[in-house]
Design a protein around this motif. Structure first.
Motif, PDB file in Angstrom:
ATOM      1  N   CYS A 124       0.853  -1.180   0.000  1.00  0.00           N
ATOM      2  CA  CYS A 124       0.000   0.000   0.000  1.00  0.00           C
ATOM      3  C   CYS A 124       0.891   1.232   0.000  1.00  0.00           C
ATOM      4  O   CYS A 124       2.083   1.159   0.314  1.00  0.00           O
ATOM      5  N   SER A 125       0.316   2.366  -0.355  1.00  0.00           N
ATOM      6  CA  SER A 125       1.107   3.589  -0.478  1.00  0.00           C
ATOM      7  C   SER A 125       1.749   3.988   0.839  1.00  0.00           C
ATOM      8  O   SER A 125       2.862   4.510   0.870  1.00  0.00           O
ATOM      9  N   GLU A 126       1.059   3.737   1.958  1.00  0.00           N
ATOM     10  CA  GLU A 126       1.570   4.172   3.254  1.00  0.00           C
ATOM     11  C   GLU A 126       2.753   3.346   3.745  1.00  0.00           C
ATOM     12  O   GLU A 126       3.613   3.858   4.461  1.00  0.00           O
TER      13      GLU A 126
ATOM     14  N   LEU B 206       7.495  -8.836   4.526  1.00  0.00           N
ATOM     15  CA  LEU B 206       8.894  -8.433   4.551  1.00  0.00           C
ATOM     16  C   LEU B 206       9.368  -8.329   6.000  1.00  0.00           C
ATOM     17  O   LEU B 206       8.596  -7.951   6.892  1.00  0.00           O
ATOM     18  N   PRO B 207      10.633  -8.649   6.260  1.00  0.00           N
ATOM     19  CA  PRO B 207      11.108  -8.768   7.646  1.00  0.00           C
ATOM     20  C   PRO B 207      11.095  -7.477   8.456  1.00  0.00           C
ATOM     21  O   PRO B 207      11.097  -7.535   9.691  1.00  0.00           O
ATOM     22  N   HIS B 208      11.077  -6.312   7.810  1.00  0.00           N
ATOM     23  CA  HIS B 208      11.102  -5.069   8.583  1.00  0.00           C
ATOM     24  C   HIS B 208       9.710  -4.641   9.043  1.00  0.00           C
ATOM     25  O   HIS B 208       9.571  -3.620   9.725  1.00  0.00           O
ATOM     26  N   LEU B 209       8.678  -5.426   8.699  1.00  0.00           N
ATOM     27  CA  LEU B 209       7.304  -5.081   9.040  1.00  0.00           C
ATOM     28  C   LEU B 209       6.672  -6.150   9.928  1.00  0.00           C
ATOM     29  O   LEU B 209       7.042  -7.324   9.859  1.00  0.00           O
ATOM     30  N   LYS B 210       5.700  -5.726  10.717  1.00  0.00           N
ATOM     31  CA  LYS B 210       4.864  -6.654  11.468  1.00  0.00           C
ATOM     32  C   LYS B 210       3.453  -6.549  10.908  1.00  0.00           C
ATOM     33  O   LYS B 210       2.885  -5.454  10.846  1.00  0.00           O
ATOM     34  N   VAL B 211       2.897  -7.678  10.480  1.00  0.00           N
ATOM     35  CA  VAL B 211       1.603  -7.679   9.800  1.00  0.00           C
ATOM     36  C   VAL B 211       0.603  -8.509  10.594  1.00  0.00           C
ATOM     37  O   VAL B 211       0.917  -9.612  11.054  1.00  0.00           O
TER      38      VAL B 211
ATOM     39  N   ILE C 175      -6.246  -6.277   7.338  1.00  0.00           N
ATOM     40  CA  ILE C 175      -4.791  -6.395   7.282  1.00  0.00           C
ATOM     41  C   ILE C 175      -4.197  -5.109   7.841  1.00  0.00           C
ATOM     42  O   ILE C 175      -4.405  -4.022   7.291  1.00  0.00           O
ATOM     43  N   LEU C 176      -3.478  -5.238   8.951  1.00  0.00           N
ATOM     44  CA  LEU C 176      -2.838  -4.100   9.608  1.00  0.00           C
ATOM     45  C   LEU C 176      -1.333  -4.268   9.523  1.00  0.00           C
ATOM     46  O   LEU C 176      -0.806  -5.365   9.736  1.00  0.00           O
TER      47      LEU C 176
ATOM     48  N   GLY D  96       4.249   3.946  12.508  1.00  0.00           N
ATOM     49  CA  GLY D  96       2.947   3.681  13.102  1.00  0.00           C
ATOM     50  C   GLY D  96       2.239   2.536  12.410  1.00  0.00           C
ATOM     51  O   GLY D  96       2.797   1.872  11.530  1.00  0.00           O
ATOM     52  N   THR D  97       0.997   2.302  12.800  1.00  0.00           N
ATOM     53  CA  THR D  97       0.207   1.207  12.245  1.00  0.00           C
ATOM     54  C   THR D  97      -0.628   1.691  11.072  1.00  0.00           C
ATOM     55  O   THR D  97      -1.301   2.722  11.155  1.00  0.00           O
ATOM     56  N   VAL D  98      -0.587   0.941   9.986  1.00  0.00           N
ATOM     57  CA  VAL D  98      -1.329   1.272   8.770  1.00  0.00           C
ATOM     58  C   VAL D  98      -2.480   0.287   8.604  1.00  0.00           C
ATOM     59  O   VAL D  98      -2.272  -0.931   8.611  1.00  0.00           O
ATOM     60  N   ASP D  99      -3.688   0.817   8.472  1.00  0.00           N
ATOM     61  CA  ASP D  99      -4.854   0.001   8.145  1.00  0.00           C
ATOM     62  C   ASP D  99      -4.984  -0.013   6.629  1.00  0.00           C
ATOM     63  O   ASP D  99      -5.282   1.007   6.012  1.00  0.00           O
ATOM     64  N   THR D 100      -4.748  -1.149   6.022  1.00  0.00           N
ATOM     65  CA  THR D 100      -4.729  -1.231   4.562  1.00  0.00           C
ATOM     66  C   THR D 100      -6.113  -1.143   3.934  1.00  0.00           C
ATOM     67  O   THR D 100      -6.223  -1.030   2.716  1.00  0.00           O
ATOM     68  N   GLN D 101      -7.164  -1.239   4.747  1.00  0.00           N
ATOM     69  CA  GLN D 101      -8.535  -1.273   4.241  1.00  0.00           C
ATOM     70  C   GLN D 101      -8.804  -2.533   3.417  1.00  0.00           C
ATOM     71  O   GLN D 101      -9.699  -2.561   2.575  1.00  0.00           O
TER      72      GLN D 101
END
Length: 416
Positions: free
Chosen positions: A246-248, A268-273, A284-285, A291-296
């Motif tokens: 996502c863009s964010e 990807l390893p640098h993110l927590k999903v 999917i967050l 911060g936390t991104v709500d992908t919608q």
């Protein structure tokens, strides 16, 4: 080194090209500020992007088909202080809200829950972290050469295809996506290419292959492949990858051996999903450094840790891998004299993945063909309505809001 069709440019030549644009007055006066770029030549786009990034400024790349009024509108909304449009001199802009001094970001648009475009700015430091994680995680691509047959104004082509390829030490090839046969011919010039393209182009290219021919490797992104497309592409592609993001947050997950269309791959390893289970999908967050991104989006994790996409929660229309935001199309339609109300939504399209549909209510003197021409002059190619219908009234709820999903369902049932 980057190839643009048959033209090879190294870093020095790209900076020389951008410096020439600057001397000609085609770039904003203070490159440490925020600048929007709408350029048809991808070499000029990349050259200007690299120079502004090096000068500490922020860049908003715009799709090459964006008309000048639309480019100006979105640039002002993003706080850009100049607009480079085509080969003319840069236009100085006076946004209501300027981006803060020291802002050093890639500026893009993303969809809000109402379908209205919102401005997303990601720092170049965050993007460098993404690229490092992406290239380290994407082991299957380490000896592949990216062939970027998608817009470099979009993060898919710019970050994943071009910048990540440079970090891997490859020589990316940037080509126009308009002619599938030309794309296939260019692939034959490279020993181990990986084609970055929209799903529609991958599908058409796979169908154009002669018996016994295959695409060495390809990446798909932007929308879940329809089952018939997937079967065609999978049968004619040696290595088929899929990425989700996502863009964010940028790229969130990557599938290095695509076997099921909804399987987005491992995060990807640098993110927590976070997501749901196969029995109970959930939003999917994505937890990033910012911060936390709500992908919608709704999704779930398979038992092996693969993130699976289940459905979109917003109203964005995906046309050939490009986002279309309904509110932008509606705003343009409503500027036409005689148009009283309008609503835009998407329907499935077997070629582009989605198509833009516009319903309007207005004076009898307004013809559908005239409204189509009006929109065509003011919107990018992928934003233009492919179907326009007159209705007696646009259905709205008690608070005046429109449910695009309800409108779409009523149109499909011919109850509107």
């Amino acid at each position: 080194m980057i190839r643009f069709d048959d033209r090879r440019l190294d870093a020095g030549e790209l900076f020389s090209l951008a410096s020439q644009m600057r001397t000609e007055g085609r770039l904003g006066a203070d490159l440490a500020r925020a600048h929007a770029l709408r350029l048809a030549d991808p070499a000029e786009m990349i050259a200007a992007f690299l120079l502004i990034r090096a000068e500490g400024g922020s860049v908003m790349p715009l799709h090459a088909s964006t008309p000048e009024p639309a480019a100006r509108r979105v640039a002002l909304a993003a706080g850009c202080e100049s607009l480079t449009f085509g080969r003319g001199p840069a236009t100085t802009l006076e946004p209501k809200t300027r981006r803060p001094a020291g802002d050093h970001s890639l500026i893009q648009t993303s969809s809000g829950t109402t379908g209205e475009a919102k401005i997303i700015a990601r720092s170049f430091a965050d993007i460098e972290t993404e690229i490092a994680s992406y290239t380290d995680f994407f082991a299957a691509a380490r000896d592949l050469t990216p062939v970027v047959a998608c817009p470099v104004s979009h993060s898919y082509g710019l970050i994943c295809g071009l910048l990540a390829g440079l970090v891997r030490g490859a020589e990316p090839l940037v080509i126009a996506p308009d002619n599938p046969k030309y794309v296939l011919a260019k692939l034959t010039e490279i020993e181990r290419p990986v084609l970055y393209a929209a799903p529609a182009l991958l599908h058409v290219a796979a169908r154009f292959l002669k018996p016994g021919e295959t695409i060495h490797a390809a990446m798909t992104s932007g929308t879940v492949l329809p089952a018939p497309w997937f079967e065609t592409i999978r049968a004619r592609t040696g290595l088929l990858f899929q990425q989700y993001g996502c863009s964010e947050a940028g790229v969130v997950a990557l599938n290095q051996d695509l076997r099921e269309t909804q399987a987005m791959g491992r995060p990807l390893p640098h993110l927590k999903v976070e997501a749901g289970t196969p029995e109970k999908p959930a939003p999917i967050l994505v937890e990033t450094a910012s911060g936390t991104v709500d992908t919608q989006d709704l999704g779930h994790f398979a038992p092996d840790g693969t993130l699976n996409f289940d459905a979109r929660l917003d109203d964005t229309i995906i046309v050939s891998g490009l986002n279309v935001y309904p509110r932008e199309v509606e705003d343009v339609a409503l500027t036409m004299p005689g148009v009283a109300d309008a609503v835009v939504f998407g329907l499935d399209d077997h070629l582009a993945g989605g198509r833009v549909v516009l319903l309007f209510d207005g004076a009898k003197s307004v013809e559908e063909t005239e409204l189509a021409a009006w929109c065509g002059e003011r919107l990018a190619a992928h934003q233009r309505p492919r179907e326009i219908r007159r209705v007696s009234e646009i259905p709205r709820g008690p608070t005046g809001k429109i449910s695009r999903r309800e409108v779409r369902a009523r149109v499909l049932s011919e109850n509107l």
